[in-house]
Design a protein around this motif. Structure first.
Motif, short mmCIF file in Angstrom:
data_model
loop_
_atom_site.label_atom_id
_atom_site.label_comp_id
_atom_site.label_asym_id
_atom_site.label_seq_id
_atom_site.Cartn_x
_atom_site.Cartn_y
_atom_site.Cartn_z
N HIS A 17 -86.57 -11.04 46.23
CA HIS A 17 -86.09 -10.26 47.22
C HIS A 17 -87.20 -9.31 47.53
CE1 HIS A 17 -82.23 -11.61 46.78
NE2 HIS A 17 -82.06 -11.06 45.57
N GLY A 18 -88.49 -9.69 46.90
CA GLY A 18 -89.72 -8.55 47.12
C GLY A 18 -89.48 -7.31 46.37
N TYR A 19 -88.87 -7.18 45.37
CA TYR A 19 -88.73 -5.86 44.59
C TYR A 19 -89.55 -5.98 43.68
CZ TYR A 19 -85.00 -3.61 47.41
OH TYR A 19 -84.53 -2.80 48.34
N ILE A 20 -90.21 -4.94 43.17
CA ILE A 20 -91.02 -4.90 41.81
C ILE A 20 -90.22 -4.84 40.80
CG2 ILE A 20 -92.76 -3.45 40.83
CD1 ILE A 20 -93.68 -2.22 43.47
N VAL A 21 -90.59 -5.55 39.82
CA VAL A 21 -89.95 -5.70 38.52
C VAL A 21 -90.95 -5.33 37.43
CG1 VAL A 21 -88.80 -7.53 36.85
CG2 VAL A 21 -88.81 -7.87 39.29
N PRO A 23 -94.69 5.39 47.70
CA PRO A 23 -94.42 5.19 46.14
C PRO A 23 -94.47 3.66 45.80
CG PRO A 23 -92.50 6.30 47.48
CD PRO A 23 -93.28 5.91 48.55
N MET A 24 -94.01 2.74 46.53
CA MET A 24 -94.13 1.25 46.23
C MET A 24 -95.03 0.58 46.90
SD MET A 24 -91.57 1.85 44.24
CE MET A 24 -91.06 0.43 43.35
N LEU A 25 -96.00 -0.28 46.12
CA LEU A 25 -96.88 -1.24 46.59
C LEU A 25 -96.27 -2.72 46.28
CD1 LEU A 25 -99.56 -1.92 48.11
CD2 LEU A 25 -100.45 -1.39 45.79
N ALA A 26 -95.61 -3.26 47.00
CA ALA A 26 -94.91 -4.52 46.61
C ALA A 26 -95.80 -5.76 47.00
CB ALA A 26 -93.31 -4.50 46.95
N THR A 27 -95.41 -6.20 48.34
CA THR A 27 -96.22 -7.49 48.83
C THR A 27 -97.59 -6.77 49.29
OG1 THR A 27 -95.39 -7.26 51.03
CG2 THR A 27 -94.12 -8.71 49.62
N LEU A 51 -88.44 0.42 40.01
CA LEU A 51 -87.38 1.51 40.15
C LEU A 51 -86.43 1.41 41.03
CD1 LEU A 51 -88.35 3.23 42.75
CD2 LEU A 51 -89.97 4.28 41.07
N GLY A 52 -86.49 0.23 41.62
CA GLY A 52 -85.38 -0.12 42.90
C GLY A 52 -86.07 0.37 44.11
N ASP A 53 -85.18 0.77 45.06
CA ASP A 53 -85.62 1.23 46.53
C ASP A 53 -85.71 2.45 46.38
OD1 ASP A 53 -85.40 2.04 49.03
OD2 ASP A 53 -84.65 -0.13 49.55
N ALA A 54 -87.23 2.89 46.47
CA ALA A 54 -87.67 4.20 46.43
C ALA A 54 -87.10 5.09 47.53
CB ALA A 54 -89.13 4.17 46.51
N GLY A 55 -87.06 4.53 48.53
CA GLY A 55 -86.29 5.34 49.94
C GLY A 55 -85.01 5.90 49.71
N ASP A 56 -84.13 4.65 49.35
CA ASP A 56 -82.93 5.01 49.20
C ASP A 56 -82.69 6.36 47.74
OD1 ASP A 56 -81.83 3.46 50.88
OD2 ASP A 56 -81.60 1.48 49.68
N TYR A 106 -90.97 -0.61 58.53
CA TYR A 106 -90.09 -0.89 57.36
C TYR A 106 -90.27 -2.19 57.20
CZ TYR A 106 -87.30 -3.00 61.43
OH TYR A 106 -86.88 -3.67 62.40
N ARG A 107 -89.68 -2.72 55.99
CA ARG A 107 -89.77 -4.25 55.65
C ARG A 107 -88.87 -5.12 56.17
NH1 ARG A 107 -91.22 -6.05 49.55
NH2 ARG A 107 -88.91 -5.38 49.37
N ASP A 108 -89.03 -6.04 57.03
CA ASP A 108 -87.91 -6.86 57.28
C ASP A 108 -87.31 -7.44 56.09
OD1 ASP A 108 -86.99 -8.66 60.01
OD2 ASP A 108 -86.71 -9.75 58.09
#
Ligand code: PRP
Ligand code: URA
Length: 209
Positions: free
Chosen positions: A191-195, A132-136, A198-203, A103-105
């Protein structure tokens, strides 16, 4: 150097447009993640080697092609990567499934490992890491590190949405890994979210928010 591949097939793009919509339900979101994973898997495995064999059809002998080379392993990064597993297993039912829990701190954005279980013969398999997400890129790069520590060698990374920062990090840290995304988005927010992402994929897959 690894290659970044954007899989912009119209069916993938259409499904992704629904996935991004904040009004899409958890049920539909989960189904779409699986469907997109299957379509992406189809495209991302185009280069798998095949060999010629003979079969007897009801009419005559025929030369046909079958998969050759290494068996496959799929490694989802928990938790959101789990949403992509079934879609891939529909196409590659014989693939073994490893799991890496990261998980990402939320403060540091650094990946924290909490689980790792990989097939014993991982070193002999062609591996697809899924998230699903490749952010940092921190989670994907750390997951690939773990797999390499366990002997994994032939690794490709498949993510639905990528950010330029994440793709650059993975390609820099792992020059032998090809990346497949359905879309490369613009940037990360503070906050390290992709713009736009699609938001938080896990949630959104598991309905936890
Ligand atoms: C999300 C996502 C990736 C990671 C991407 O997982 O599924 O694993 O963030 O971010 P990065 O590229 O900056 O590392 P998250 O940490 O939210 O955990 P979850 O899957 O349990 O929701
Ligand atoms: N993880 C997510 O689930 N979404 C993002 O936008 C970034 C990381």
């Amino acid at each position: 150097m690894g290659k970044l591949n954007v899989l912009d097939h119209p069916l993938i793009q259409h499904k992704l447009s629904i996935l991004r919509d904040k009004n899409t339900s958890v049920k539909e979101f989960r189904e779409l993640v699986g469907e997109i994973a299957a379509l992406m898997c189809f495209e991302a495995t185009r280069d798998l080697p095949t060999e010629e064999v003979e079969v007897e059809t009801p009419v005559a002998r025929a030369k046909v092609r079958r998969l050759a080379g290494k068996k496959m392993a799929v490694v989802p990064i928990l938790r959101a990567g789990l949403g992509m597993v079934d879609g891939i297993l529909q196409l590659i039912p014989g693939a073994k499934v490893g799991h890496i829990g990261l998980y990402r701190d939320p403060e540091t954005l650094e990946p924290v490992e909490y689980y790792c279980k990989l097939p014993k013969d991982i070193s002999e398999r062609e591996i697809i890491v899924i998230d699903p997400m490749l952010a940092t890129g921190g989670s994907a790069s750390a997951a690939i590190d773990f797999i390499k520590q366990h002997g994994g060698r032939h690794i490709r990374l498949m993510c639905i949405i990528g950010a330029p920062e994440g793709a650059e990090k993975v390609l820099r840290d792992h020059s032998d890994v090809d990346i497949y995304v359905a879309a490369m988005d613009e940037k990360l927010n503070e906050h390290g979210y992709i713009v736009p992402g699609l938001g938080d994929a896990g949630d959104r897959i598991f309905g936890t928010k």
